[in-house]
Design an enzyme around this catalytic site. Structure first.
Site, PDB file in Angstrom:
ATOM      1  CG  ASP A  55      -2.065   0.990   1.078  1.00 21.38           C
ATOM      2  OD1 ASP A  55      -3.214   0.557   0.933  1.00 21.38           O
ATOM      3  OD2 ASP A  55      -1.803   2.222   1.090  1.00 21.38           O
ATOM      4  CB  ILE A  56       0.818   4.228  -2.203  1.00 18.36           C
ATOM      5  CG1 ILE A  56       1.918   5.110  -2.746  1.00 18.36           C
ATOM      6  CG2 ILE A  56      -0.448   5.023  -1.916  1.00 18.36           C
ATOM      7  CD1 ILE A  56       1.604   5.657  -4.139  1.00 18.36           C
ATOM      8  N   GLY A  84     -15.685   3.492   3.466  1.00 17.24           N
ATOM      9  CA  GLY A  84     -14.433   4.192   3.168  1.00 17.24           C
ATOM     10  C   GLY A  84     -13.746   3.698   1.917  1.00 17.24           C
ATOM     11  CG  ASN A 131     -12.758  -0.488   3.495  1.00 12.06           C
ATOM     12  OD1 ASN A 131     -13.209  -0.872   4.565  1.00 12.06           O
ATOM     13  ND2 ASN A 131     -11.575   0.095   3.387  1.00 12.06           N
ATOM     14  CB  SER A 146     -10.614   5.508  -1.590  1.00  8.56           C
ATOM     15  OG  SER A 146      -9.503   4.673  -1.358  1.00  8.56           O
ATOM     16  CG  HIS A 199      -6.920  -2.724   3.019  1.00  7.86           C
ATOM     17  ND1 HIS A 199      -6.207  -1.567   2.813  1.00  7.86           N
ATOM     18  CD2 HIS A 199      -8.145  -2.505   2.472  1.00  7.86           C
ATOM     19  CE1 HIS A 199      -6.964  -0.686   2.170  1.00  7.86           C
ATOM     20  NE2 HIS A 199      -8.148  -1.229   1.948  1.00  7.86           N
ATOM     21  CG  HIS A 233      -8.587  -2.965  -2.476  1.00  7.07           C
ATOM     22  ND1 HIS A 233      -9.510  -2.280  -3.245  1.00  7.07           N
ATOM     23  CD2 HIS A 233      -8.449  -2.248  -1.332  1.00  7.07           C
ATOM     24  CE1 HIS A 233      -9.887  -1.190  -2.603  1.00  7.07           C
ATOM     25  NE2 HIS A 233      -9.272  -1.157  -1.428  1.00  7.07           N
TER      26      HIS A 233
HETATM   27  P1  AMP Z   1      -9.801   1.542   0.109  1.00  6.17           P
HETATM   28  O1  AMP Z   1      -9.906   2.890   0.759  1.00  6.17           O
HETATM   29  O2  AMP Z   1     -10.247   0.409   0.980  1.00  6.17           O
HETATM   30  O3  AMP Z   1     -10.457   1.531  -1.248  1.00  6.17           O
HETATM   31  O4  AMP Z   1      -8.252   1.290  -0.089  1.00  6.17           O
HETATM   32  C1  AMP Z   1      -7.532   1.805  -1.146  1.00  6.17           C
HETATM   33  C2  AMP Z   1      -6.082   1.725  -0.760  1.00  6.17           C
HETATM   34  O5  AMP Z   1      -5.306   1.864  -1.927  1.00  6.17           O
HETATM   35  C3  AMP Z   1      -5.603   2.784   0.216  1.00  6.17           C
HETATM   36  O6  AMP Z   1      -5.080   2.167   1.387  1.00  6.17           O
HETATM   37  C4  AMP Z   1      -4.542   3.560  -0.561  1.00  6.17           C
HETATM   38  O7  AMP Z   1      -3.473   3.969   0.233  1.00  6.17           O
HETATM   39  C5  AMP Z   1      -4.131   2.525  -1.594  1.00  6.17           C
HETATM   40  N1  AMP Z   1      -3.587   3.049  -2.837  1.00  6.17           N
HETATM   41  C6  AMP Z   1      -4.127   4.009  -3.643  1.00  6.17           C
HETATM   42  N2  AMP Z   1      -3.357   4.198  -4.714  1.00  6.17           N
HETATM   43  C7  AMP Z   1      -2.322   3.325  -4.624  1.00  6.17           C
HETATM   44  C8  AMP Z   1      -1.186   3.044  -5.420  1.00  6.17           C
HETATM   45  N3  AMP Z   1      -0.947   3.681  -6.569  1.00  6.17           N
HETATM   46  N4  AMP Z   1      -0.320   2.095  -4.996  1.00  6.17           N
HETATM   47  C9  AMP Z   1      -0.527   1.452  -3.841  1.00  6.17           C
HETATM   48  N5  AMP Z   1      -1.591   1.662  -3.037  1.00  6.17           N
HETATM   49  C10 AMP Z   1      -2.469   2.599  -3.416  1.00  6.17           C
END
Ligand code: AMP
Length: 114
Positions: free
Chosen positions: A30-31, A93, A87, A95, A102, A100
């Site tokens: 995760d970034i 939450g 999520n 996004s 986590h 995916h």
């Molecule tokens: P969610 O809010 O459950 O949809 O999680 C999305 C996740 O994707 C968040 O934890 C972000 O930090 C992660 N994320 C978004 N863009 C990237 C990226 N380019 N590389 C790695 N993780 C990312």
């Protein structure tokens, strides 16, 4: 799928810190990590949310979970404990609209989650 960031990452059209890959799934760091171990495990096939999964897709879900538990063991957090979170839709939450999981570990987790 066009314009899906996680499709692009899984297709290696966008950079990521790759953790694991096979024909069905892709895992990367995760970034914006929320724990010492924070890895995202995604199916290569695009689904926006878990609500789109059909009966025939649940073997893929078990593969995602199995991959997450293997990575937890590889990263040394399996015995102490870890969390797998997905999520779904805005109030959770979510996004990024590509399913995916986590994988979070390496610190004490709290309940209830925020
Ligand atoms: P969610 O809010 O459950 O949809 O999680 C999305 C996740 O994707 C968040 O934890 C972000 O930090 C992660 N994320 C978004 N863009 C990237 C990226 N380019 N590389 C790695 N993780 C990312």
């Amino acid at each position: 799928m066009d314009n899906c960031i996680f499709c692009k990452i899984a297709e290696k059209k966008m950079p990521s810190k790759v953790v694991y890959e096979d024909e069905l799934v892709f895992a990367f760091e995760d970034i914006e990590p929320q724990a010492p171990v924070h890895i995202l495990i995604v199916p290569k096939k695009h689904f926006s949310t878990i609500l789109e999964l059909k009966d025939e897709d649940y073997s893929l879900v078990s593969h995602l979970v199995k991959t997450a538990t293997k990575i937890a063991a590889d990263r040394g957090v399996a015995e102490k404990g870890f969390r797998i979170v997905t999520n779904c839709n805005p109030e959770s939450g979510q996004s990024v609209y590509h399913i995916h999981f986590h994988l979070l570990g390496g610190r004490q987790m709290h309940w209830p989650p925020g």
